[in-house]
Scaffold this active site. Structure first.
Site, PDB file in Angstrom:
ATOM      1  N   THR A 193      -0.925 -17.012 -57.110  1.00  0.00           N
ATOM      2  CA  THR A 193       0.064 -16.862 -58.186  1.00  0.00           C
ATOM      3  C   THR A 193       0.074 -15.418 -58.679  1.00  0.00           C
ATOM      4  OG1 THR A 193      -1.533 -17.443 -59.917  1.00  0.00           O
ATOM      5  CG2 THR A 193      -0.248 -19.254 -58.979  1.00  0.00           C
ATOM      6  N   LEU A 216      -7.817 -21.013 -55.633  1.00  0.00           N
ATOM      7  CA  LEU A 216      -8.318 -22.310 -56.085  1.00  0.00           C
ATOM      8  C   LEU A 216      -7.149 -23.083 -56.672  1.00  0.00           C
ATOM      9  CD1 LEU A 216     -10.784 -24.142 -56.465  1.00  0.00           C
ATOM     10  CD2 LEU A 216     -11.098 -23.117 -58.729  1.00  0.00           C
ATOM     11  N   ASP A 253     -13.729 -21.814 -55.064  1.00  0.00           N
ATOM     12  CA  ASP A 253     -14.058 -21.080 -56.283  1.00  0.00           C
ATOM     13  C   ASP A 253     -14.489 -19.660 -55.925  1.00  0.00           C
ATOM     14  OD1 ASP A 253     -14.974 -20.120 -58.685  1.00  0.00           O
ATOM     15  OD2 ASP A 253     -16.390 -21.752 -59.062  1.00  0.00           O
ATOM     16  N   ILE A 281      -8.193 -12.230 -60.467  1.00  0.00           N
ATOM     17  CA  ILE A 281      -8.719 -13.494 -60.984  1.00  0.00           C
ATOM     18  C   ILE A 281      -8.572 -13.544 -62.503  1.00  0.00           C
ATOM     19  CG2 ILE A 281     -10.779 -14.920 -61.275  1.00  0.00           C
ATOM     20  CD1 ILE A 281      -9.799 -14.955 -58.444  1.00  0.00           C
ATOM     21  N   ALA A 282      -8.000 -14.643 -62.991  1.00  0.00           N
ATOM     22  CA  ALA A 282      -7.971 -14.938 -64.426  1.00  0.00           C
ATOM     23  C   ALA A 282      -8.454 -16.373 -64.573  1.00  0.00           C
ATOM     24  CB  ALA A 282      -6.567 -14.778 -64.994  1.00  0.00           C
ATOM     25  N   TYR A 377      -6.182  -8.317 -78.042  1.00  0.00           N
ATOM     26  CA  TYR A 377      -6.328  -8.051 -76.610  1.00  0.00           C
ATOM     27  C   TYR A 377      -7.298  -6.892 -76.346  1.00  0.00           C
ATOM     28  CZ  TYR A 377      -5.324  -8.223 -71.680  1.00  0.00           C
ATOM     29  OH  TYR A 377      -5.461  -8.368 -70.329  1.00  0.00           O
ATOM     30  N   VAL A 413       5.353 -12.696 -68.020  1.00  0.00           N
ATOM     31  CA  VAL A 413       5.140 -14.112 -68.309  1.00  0.00           C
ATOM     32  C   VAL A 413       4.276 -14.704 -67.201  1.00  0.00           C
ATOM     33  CG1 VAL A 413       6.218 -16.355 -68.692  1.00  0.00           C
ATOM     34  CG2 VAL A 413       7.378 -14.276 -69.451  1.00  0.00           C
TER      35      VAL A 413
END
EC number: 1.3.1.38
Length: 539
Positions: A193, A216, A253, A281-282, A377, A413
């Protein structure tokens, strides 16, 4: 033969047929030619009916091998008298029992139909079904799928919509080819994504690179749609294979040592080495491979309570939000999850395995944003983690001889950004301003510009700022853009949200993450949720 007019008639017909066959079997005994066509060795119409009804919806292996099929035909021919002489009585008893059962079921349905005719007919198939084995021909995974949103999460995904969205990004990458050489063997950690997916698309369809992805995402299960990342990855692999490009994806993972080992083995076997490693990665939590301790990230300010405005995207309301400051433990946990440690562990594993090509680069994605978002943030827990990413970049460069660059990207977004208070309202205003100025970019536009003009520019050297970061947030942070956003920020309210911001664009982009709102997709039509990962056969 015409179909029975009702379920009851079907039961009676089946029972009568079974009874007739049983009678003939008993009567013919050792002369079964009455059941066969005298001039042929093929099965009779009865056997051909069985073949049409059973062999087609199942595999040959499920019933008999193809070598056994002629033997079955011979069993019904006039020349197999010795076999049928014994078989006739053996078949008769079960057929009589079947006929009796069918007539009993009809009698039960008829009695119930006196009281509840519609209910009886509805229940009859259920009563019959459990007597027979399940057949694949009666199952389907096709369904109409509509978006179901809960907070900042959409709980449904649309397979065709996800595929179309990936195809749109591929088309953009192909329409904006690079003008200088770039990567040829790319590892994308977090490839399904957002920026990770768009980077993979740019590398493959812009530079014709072989790509190995780690992601994942849950596959479709029991008729339920898969995660968007699964459908995105399936769509990417299909397109890459059609284009003659190497594409393999490992579902696991990224924080786990086993996943790193699997990735190293895949590189050794298929690619030899990689010349670009993308870390995208988030995640909300991470288990430390050294200690086994589970750490959870949080989005909180540091030092004091923070109050500002945000938007409730479900209700289109501008409201105030107050966020309590993080504890020292929460800060440390967030750094453990979202900081640079795992990026460093990946490069260590790749380096020690000897699969980093000479001159290989690595990037990890980050965000800084304007001062109005800093308390939650850049100056908050997530900012501490991103600063740790910058420290890790320096250690990677020095320790492993692999130039490492934090990439500061534009506010977009995503599922991650949707969860951060204040940021969604900022994005609504930012989109309005940048679209009016013609400088708005989505993930694919950002990543094409990153690779073609920043990371692999014509002069060959990556373009970085004074801190060693690659900046593709430069258009967002332009002075005129930020001033326009500040002006709108002071004016925005629930009453004028849809007039002075791009709230509609925000909602559209959010739905597109899950395959909804894509042009050319008919969302009223059933769609099959099953989708196999092409490279899974290699694993």
């Amino acid at each position: 033969m015409s179909c029975p007019a009702s379920p009851s008639a079907a039961v009676v017909s089946a029972g009568a047929l079974c009874l007739c066959v049983a009678t003939v079997l008993l009567a013919t005994g050792s002369n079964p030619t009455a059941l066969s066509t005298a001039s042929t060795r093929s099965p009779t119409s009865l056997v051909r009916g069985v073949d049409r009804g059973l062999m087609r919806p199942t595999t040959a292996a499920a019933l008999t091998t193809m070598r056994e099929v002629p033997q079955m035909a011979e069993g019904f021919s006039g020349e197999a008298t010795s076999a049928w002489a014994a078989a006739g009585p053996q078949w008769a008893a079960p057929l009589v029992a079947a006929a009796s059962s069918a007539l009993a079921l009809w009698w039960w349905a008829a009695r119930r139909s006196v009281r509840r005719p519609l209910a009886a007919l509805a229940e009859l198939p259920t009563a019959v079904t459990h007597l027979a084995p399940p057949m694949a021909m009666f199952t389907t995974t096709a369904k109409v799928i509509q978006p179901k949103i809960r907070g900042f999460i959409c709980t449904t995904t649309h397979p065709i919509g996800c595929e179309k969205r990936v195809q749109e990004e591929i088309a953009y990458a192909r329409a904006h080819p690079p003008t200088s050489p770039g990567p040829k063997r790319v590892l994308v950690i977090g490839c399904s994504t957002g920026y990770g997916l768009s980077t993979r698309i740019t590398a493959a369809f812009g530079y014709q690179a072989a790509t190995l992805g780690v992601f994942l995402a849950g596959p479709p299960t029991k008729g339920r749609p898969a995660a968007a990342g699964w459908y995105n990855t399936v769509a990417f692999e299909k397109a890459a294979l059609e284009a003659g490009l190497y594409a393999r994806s490992l579902n696991g993972d990224a924080f786990d040592s086993t996943t790193k080992a699997r990735t190293v083995e895949a590189i050794k076997r298929d690619l030899g080495t990689v010349d670009l490693v993308v870390y995208s990665i988030a995640a909300p939590k991470r288990t430390d491979p050294a200690t086994g301790v589970l750490h959870k990230a949080c989005l909180k300010p540091i030092g004091a309570t923070y109050t500002n405005r945000t938007v409730n995207t479900d209700k289109a309301e501008v409201t105030d939000v107050s966020i309590e400051p993080a504890s020292p433990e929460e800060i440390a946990d967030t750094v453990k999850v979202m900081g640079g440690e795992d990026w460093e562990l990946w490069i260590q594993a790749l380096s020690e395995a000897g699969v980093l090509a000479e001159g290989a680069k690595t990037v990890a994605y980050s965000y800084i944003g304007p001062e109005m978002t800093w308390p939650v943030y850049w100056s908050g827990t997530i900012g501490e983690a991103k600063k740790d990413v910058e420290k890790a970049a320096k250690r990677i460069t020095q320790q492993y001889g692999c130039p490492a660059y934090p990439v500061v990207a534009k506010a977009l977004v995503t599922q991650a950004s949707s969860a951060i208070p204040v940021v969604p309202l900022y994005i609504c205003l930012l989109y309005r301003v940048m679209k009016e100025k013609g400088t708005h970019e989505g993930c694919i536009e950002q990543m094409v510009r990153l690779l073609t003009t920043k990371l692999y520019p014509e002069n060959g050297a990556p373009i970085v700022d004074e801190a060693g970061r690659v900046r593709v947030d430069d258009w967002e942070m332009a002075e005129d853009v930020q001033q326009a956003v500040k002006d709108l920020w002071s004016q925005v309210s629930t009453a004028n949200l849809k007039d002075i911001s791009d709230f509609a664009g925000y909602q559209t982009e959010f739905l597109r993450l899950f395959g909804f709102g894509i042009d050319g997709v008919d969302y009223d039509q059933p769609v099959d949720v099953e989708a196999d990962l092409p490279s899974a056969a290699q694993q």
